[in-house]
Design a protein around this motif. Structure first.
Motif, PDB file in Angstrom:
ATOM      1  N   ASP A  21       0.859  -1.169   0.000  1.00 28.69           N
ATOM      2  CA  ASP A  21       0.000   0.000   0.000  1.00 28.69           C
ATOM      3  C   ASP A  21       0.899   1.224   0.000  1.00 28.69           C
ATOM      4  N   HIS A  22       0.717   2.100  -0.966  1.00 26.97           N
ATOM      5  CA  HIS A  22       1.517   3.307  -1.094  1.00 26.97           C
ATOM      6  C   HIS A  22       0.558   4.471  -1.231  1.00 26.97           C
ATOM      7  N   GLY A  23       1.005   5.665  -0.889  1.00 24.81           N
ATOM      8  CA  GLY A  23       0.110   6.779  -1.098  1.00 24.81           C
ATOM      9  C   GLY A  23       0.694   8.122  -0.749  1.00 24.81           C
ATOM     10  N   ALA A  24      -0.126   9.144  -1.008  1.00 22.96           N
ATOM     11  CA  ALA A  24       0.187  10.528  -0.675  1.00 22.96           C
ATOM     12  C   ALA A  24      -1.137  11.239  -0.455  1.00 22.96           C
ATOM     13  N   GLY A  25      -1.255  11.933   0.657  1.00 22.79           N
ATOM     14  CA  GLY A  25      -2.501  12.638   0.944  1.00 22.79           C
ATOM     15  C   GLY A  25      -3.664  11.669   1.009  1.00 22.79           C
ATOM     16  N   ASP A  26      -4.714  11.963   0.270  1.00 24.43           N
ATOM     17  CA  ASP A  26      -5.915  11.120   0.264  1.00 24.43           C
ATOM     18  C   ASP A  26      -5.826   9.960  -0.720  1.00 24.43           C
ATOM     19  N   ILE A  27      -4.760   9.908  -1.502  1.00 24.00           N
ATOM     20  CA  ILE A  27      -4.612   8.868  -2.528  1.00 24.00           C
ATOM     21  C   ILE A  27      -3.818   7.690  -1.967  1.00 24.00           C
ATOM     22  N   ARG A  28      -4.347   6.482  -2.172  1.00 27.03           N
ATOM     23  CA  ARG A  28      -3.659   5.245  -1.784  1.00 27.03           C
ATOM     24  C   ARG A  28      -3.618   4.311  -2.993  1.00 27.03           C
ATOM     25  N   ILE A  29      -2.456   3.694  -3.202  1.00 28.54           N
ATOM     26  CA  ILE A  29      -2.279   2.735  -4.288  1.00 28.54           C
ATOM     27  C   ILE A  29      -2.167   1.359  -3.650  1.00 28.54           C
ATOM     28  N   GLU A  30      -3.033   0.459  -4.072  1.00 27.39           N
ATOM     29  CA  GLU A  30      -3.081  -0.885  -3.500  1.00 27.39           C
ATOM     30  C   GLU A  30      -2.571  -1.922  -4.492  1.00 27.39           C
ATOM     31  N   GLN A  31      -1.750  -2.816  -4.030  1.00 29.23           N
ATOM     32  CA  GLN A  31      -1.303  -4.029  -4.705  1.00 29.23           C
ATOM     33  C   GLN A  31      -0.809  -3.832  -6.142  1.00 29.23           C
ATOM     34  N   VAL A  50      -6.308   2.429  -7.410  1.00 32.69           N
ATOM     35  CA  VAL A  50      -6.136   3.755  -6.825  1.00 32.69           C
ATOM     36  C   VAL A  50      -7.384   4.060  -6.000  1.00 32.69           C
ATOM     37  N   HIS A  51      -7.178   4.358  -4.724  1.00 35.92           N
ATOM     38  CA  HIS A  51      -8.264   4.746  -3.818  1.00 35.92           C
ATOM     39  C   HIS A  51      -8.127   6.228  -3.501  1.00 35.92           C
ATOM     40  N   ASN A  52      -9.238   6.954  -3.544  1.00 32.19           N
ATOM     41  CA  ASN A  52      -9.249   8.372  -3.194  1.00 32.19           C
ATOM     42  C   ASN A  52     -10.187   8.561  -2.007  1.00 32.19           C
ATOM     43  N   ALA A  53      -9.626   8.729  -0.813  1.00 34.10           N
ATOM     44  CA  ALA A  53     -10.416   8.911   0.397  1.00 34.10           C
ATOM     45  C   ALA A  53     -10.821  10.367   0.600  1.00 34.10           C
ATOM     46  N   GLY A  54     -10.391  11.237  -0.281  1.00 30.07           N
ATOM     47  CA  GLY A  54     -10.654  12.665  -0.119  1.00 30.07           C
ATOM     48  C   GLY A  54     -12.043  13.086  -0.559  1.00 30.07           C
ATOM     49  N   SER A  55     -12.366  14.333  -0.252  1.00 28.03           N
ATOM     50  CA  SER A  55     -13.669  14.895  -0.623  1.00 28.03           C
ATOM     51  C   SER A  55     -13.626  15.565  -1.997  1.00 28.03           C
ATOM     52  N   GLU A  56     -12.431  15.564  -2.631  1.00 29.64           N
ATOM     53  CA  GLU A  56     -12.298  16.140  -3.965  1.00 29.64           C
ATOM     54  C   GLU A  56     -11.708  15.106  -4.920  1.00 29.64           C
ATOM     55  N   ALA A  57     -12.174  15.141  -6.143  1.00 34.09           N
ATOM     56  CA  ALA A  57     -11.647  14.237  -7.171  1.00 34.09           C
ATOM     57  C   ALA A  57     -10.193  14.598  -7.479  1.00 34.09           C
ATOM     58  N   ASP A  58      -9.474  13.643  -8.022  1.00 32.72           N
ATOM     59  CA  ASP A  58      -8.087  13.864  -8.439  1.00 32.72           C
ATOM     60  C   ASP A  58      -7.949  13.267  -9.828  1.00 32.72           C
ATOM     61  N   ARG A  59      -6.823  13.486 -10.464  1.00 33.86           N
ATOM     62  CA  ARG A  59      -6.571  12.903 -11.782  1.00 33.86           C
ATOM     63  C   ARG A  59      -5.154  12.374 -11.834  1.00 33.86           C
ATOM     64  N   LEU A  60      -5.000  11.161 -12.349  1.00 34.43           N
ATOM     65  CA  LEU A  60      -3.679  10.597 -12.612  1.00 34.43           C
ATOM     66  C   LEU A  60      -3.247  11.138 -13.968  1.00 34.43           C
ATOM     67  N   LEU A  61      -2.126  11.855 -13.982  1.00 34.80           N
ATOM     68  CA  LEU A  61      -1.697  12.560 -15.188  1.00 34.80           C
ATOM     69  C   LEU A  61      -0.514  11.918 -15.898  1.00 34.80           C
ATOM     70  N   GLN A  62       0.347  11.222 -15.147  1.00 34.82           N
ATOM     71  CA  GLN A  62       1.573  10.714 -15.758  1.00 34.82           C
ATOM     72  C   GLN A  62       2.079   9.508 -14.987  1.00 34.82           C
ATOM     73  N   VAL A  63       2.771   8.607 -15.696  1.00 30.98           N
ATOM     74  CA  VAL A  63       3.434   7.441 -15.099  1.00 30.98           C
ATOM     75  C   VAL A  63       4.828   7.347 -15.701  1.00 30.98           C
ATOM     76  N   GLU A  64       5.794   6.944 -14.862  1.00 27.66           N
ATOM     77  CA  GLU A  64       7.154   6.768 -15.378  1.00 27.66           C
ATOM     78  C   GLU A  64       7.913   5.773 -14.520  1.00 27.66           C
ATOM     79  N   THR A  65       8.895   5.121 -15.150  1.00 24.76           N
ATOM     80  CA  THR A  65       9.736   4.145 -14.475  1.00 24.76           C
ATOM     81  C   THR A  65      11.103   4.114 -15.149  1.00 24.76           C
ATOM     82  N   PRO A  66      12.150   3.870 -14.383  1.00 18.70           N
ATOM     83  CA  PRO A  66      13.474   3.777 -14.988  1.00 18.70           C
ATOM     84  C   PRO A  66      13.716   2.466 -15.745  1.00 18.70           C
ATOM     85  N   VAL A  67      12.814   1.476 -15.622  1.00 16.40           N
ATOM     86  CA  VAL A  67      13.032   0.184 -16.287  1.00 16.40           C
ATOM     87  C   VAL A  67      12.545   0.166 -17.729  1.00 16.40           C
ATOM     88  N   ALA A  68      11.894   1.252 -18.166  1.00 19.59           N
ATOM     89  CA  ALA A  68      11.366   1.295 -19.533  1.00 19.59           C
ATOM     90  C   ALA A  68      11.681   2.646 -20.169  1.00 19.59           C
TER      91      ALA A  68
END
Length: 154
Positions: A21-31, A50-68
């Motif tokens: 489980d990883h996260g920041a603020g109201d956002i949690r990333i599971e498994q 992606v779980h959003n426990a907050g009272s406001e919507a969020d948007r995933l804008l970008q993904v990156e990794t050093p393996v690709a």
């Protein structure tokens, strides 16, 4: 000696015996996980919820990794009787809700891999959200999808 025994036990546990489980603020990333692919496969996919426990919507804008060389968000669509995959620029995460990145749904595609990861290996992936900012996660590579990965809708 007891410390070494405990370390050996922890290293032999299933990758999901401990919650990932990883996260920041109201956002949690599971498994976060990726399926083991043949060594010659040019791409791989990453899945998570992606779980959003907050009272406001969020948007995933970008993904990156050093393996690709490149990481993109994609979704599967059923159009004109055919399943197809297309890139998406963002994914809305509703307030108080969740979005599953799973096979045949949203997922992260990895291109220009430096090498395919093997069962049990892990690699970093950074998710950038509009409100929550960057969330660094660790993706575990599995030979079979976890049973929990099929129970979510998006």
């Amino acid at each position: 000696m007891l410390r070494n025994i405990l370390l050996c036990i922890l290293l032999t546990l299933s990758p999901f015996a401990v919650a990932h489980d990883h996260g920041a603020g109201d956002i949690r990333i599971e498994q976060p996980w990726s399926r083991e692919m043949p060594p010659v496969a040019p791409t791989a996919a990453v899945y998570f919820v992606v779980h959003n426990a907050g009272s406001e919507a969020d948007r995933l804008l970008q993904v990156e990794t050093p393996v690709a060389g490149k990481a993109e968000m994609h979704e599967h669509l059923h159009a004109d009787g055919v399943m197809k995959m297309q890139q998406v620029q963002e994914v809305a995460i509703p307030s108080g809700g969740e979005v599953a990145f799973m096979p045949m749904g949203y997922h992260v595609m990895l291109f220009d891999l430096k090498q395919q990861a093997r069962n049990g290996e892990r690699f970093p992936l950074t998710l950038t959200f509009e409100r929550a900012g960057e969330v660094a996660i660790e993706v575990v590579v599995l030979s079979q999808p976890p049973a929990e990965s099929t129970g979510h809708a998006h």
